[in-house]
Design a protein around this motif. Sequence first.
Motif, PDB file in Angstrom:
ATOM      1  N   LEU A   8     -30.009  93.155 129.275  1.00 29.55           N
ATOM      2  CA  LEU A   8     -30.385  93.385 130.472  1.00 29.55           C
ATOM      3  C   LEU A   8     -30.767  92.405 131.565  1.00 29.55           C
ATOM      4  O   LEU A   8     -30.824  91.199 130.862  1.00 29.55           O
ATOM      5  N   PRO A   9     -30.413  92.419 132.908  1.00 29.15           N
ATOM      6  CA  PRO A   9     -31.044  91.336 133.564  1.00 29.15           C
ATOM      7  C   PRO A   9     -32.310  90.728 133.421  1.00 29.15           C
ATOM      8  O   PRO A   9     -33.273  91.648 133.208  1.00 29.15           O
ATOM      9  N   GLU A  22     -37.557  98.719 142.198  1.00 26.63           N
ATOM     10  CA  GLU A  22     -37.528  97.549 141.906  1.00 26.63           C
ATOM     11  C   GLU A  22     -36.639  97.109 140.625  1.00 26.63           C
ATOM     12  O   GLU A  22     -36.260  95.702 140.441  1.00 26.63           O
ATOM     13  N   MET A  23     -36.332  98.112 139.897  1.00 31.56           N
ATOM     14  CA  MET A  23     -35.594  97.796 138.694  1.00 31.56           C
ATOM     15  C   MET A  23     -34.082  97.576 138.988  1.00 31.56           C
ATOM     16  O   MET A  23     -33.551  98.383 139.871  1.00 31.56           O
ATOM     17  N   LEU A 228     -42.138 100.866 133.091  1.00 34.32           N
ATOM     18  CA  LEU A 228     -43.097 100.276 132.228  1.00 34.32           C
ATOM     19  C   LEU A 228     -42.593  99.036 131.742  1.00 34.32           C
ATOM     20  O   LEU A 228     -43.378  98.211 131.397  1.00 34.32           O
ATOM     21  N   ILE A 229     -41.441  98.749 131.223  1.00 31.53           N
ATOM     22  CA  ILE A 229     -40.829  97.568 130.557  1.00 31.53           C
ATOM     23  C   ILE A 229     -40.963  96.487 131.440  1.00 31.53           C
ATOM     24  O   ILE A 229     -41.343  95.293 131.146  1.00 31.53           O
ATOM     25  N   SER A 234     -42.379  89.906 129.976  1.00 30.12           N
ATOM     26  CA  SER A 234     -41.914  88.660 130.577  1.00 30.12           C
ATOM     27  C   SER A 234     -40.345  89.009 130.848  1.00 30.12           C
ATOM     28  O   SER A 234     -39.687  89.867 130.379  1.00 30.12           O
ATOM     29  N   ALA A 235     -39.964  88.427 131.699  1.00 29.16           N
ATOM     30  CA  ALA A 235     -38.364  88.297 132.201  1.00 29.16           C
ATOM     31  C   ALA A 235     -37.743  88.121 130.951  1.00 29.16           C
ATOM     32  O   ALA A 235     -36.758  88.880 130.783  1.00 29.16           O
TER      33      ALA A 235
END
Length: 286
Positions: A8-9, A22-23, A228-229, A234-235
Motif C-alpha cells: 500500500l502507499p 482520507e485513505m 483503523l489501520i 505508522s506510515a
Amino acid sequence: MAMTTKTLPAQHQNHQPGSEQEMHPHPIYLSDSYRPAGKLEGKVAIVTGGDSGIGRAVALHFAVEGAKVAVLYLNEHEDAELTLDEINKHKGQALSFAGDVADEGFCREVVTKLLEQWGSIDILVNNAGEQHPQKSLEDIPQAQWEKTFQTNIFGMFQLSKAVLPHLKDGAAIINTTSITAYKGNPELIDYSSTKGAITSFTRSLAMNLAERGIRVNGVAPGPIWTPLIPSTFSADTVEHFGASTPMGRPGQPAEVAPAYVYLGSTDSSYVSGQIIHVNGGSIVNG
C-alpha cells in the motif's frame, strides 16, 4: 512473502478510529462480482462500527440481501452518512445511531427505537473496536487498557444484553474477533486480550442460547484494509500491511462481509459457537 514487500502507499492518520475519506486507495466494500440472493429478506439487523471498514461492508451486504440495517457508530458522522448513501443507492433501508456501545443507556435507547420503527430485531453484529499499539506492557496506560476493553468487549456485553430479550428462535449474533486472539501481537497486547475474550464470549454464549434457538458465531479477520489501520500504525508499517500473509496482501472489507451474510442467514442454521477465519491463508487451528 517477504515483509519488505510494499502492499500500500505509506500513510498515517492522527485520529482514531480513522476516516475512510482520507485513505488511499479507498477500501472496497461491495465487489462487482457479488450476487445477492435475498438471503436476509425481511430481517432487521444491527451492525456496530458500521460507519466504515468491515462494519460498512457488512451493513451494505446485509442491505443488498434484503435486511433493514441499523448502523451504530461513535462519532464519525461523515463516514456514517456515506454508509447510508451506499445502502440507499442499492435501494436498501437503513437507520444510523451515534453513541458509545459501552453505554448501557445508549444500547437500550437503540433497541427501543428500532422496535418502534421496525418491530423486531433478528441479527446483531458486534463489530465496534479500537486498538492502540505500544512497544511493551509497561507503556500501556491503565486508561488505554480500560478503554480498549470498554469498547471491544464491554460494548458487546451491553448491546447483546439489551437486544437478547427481543431475539426469537432463528436469530443470530455475530461477533468480530481477530487473528490476534489466536496468534497474539507483540504491540497489541490489550487489543489481542479483548479479542481472546470475544472468542470465549462467543463460544460460551452460543452454548447458553442454543436451547432458545439463537445462534452465536464469530469472524476472525486477518489484515483487512480499513480506517483503523492508517489511524493505528505508522506510515512505514501501513506500507507493508498484509505482506506477511500467505496471499501476500491485505484483504478488502468486501472479502470479509460475505462470511457475516452466511452466519446471519439460514445457510448456517446448524452452525453455532464457531469462528470463521478470513485472513489471507494463515493457519491458526482455532
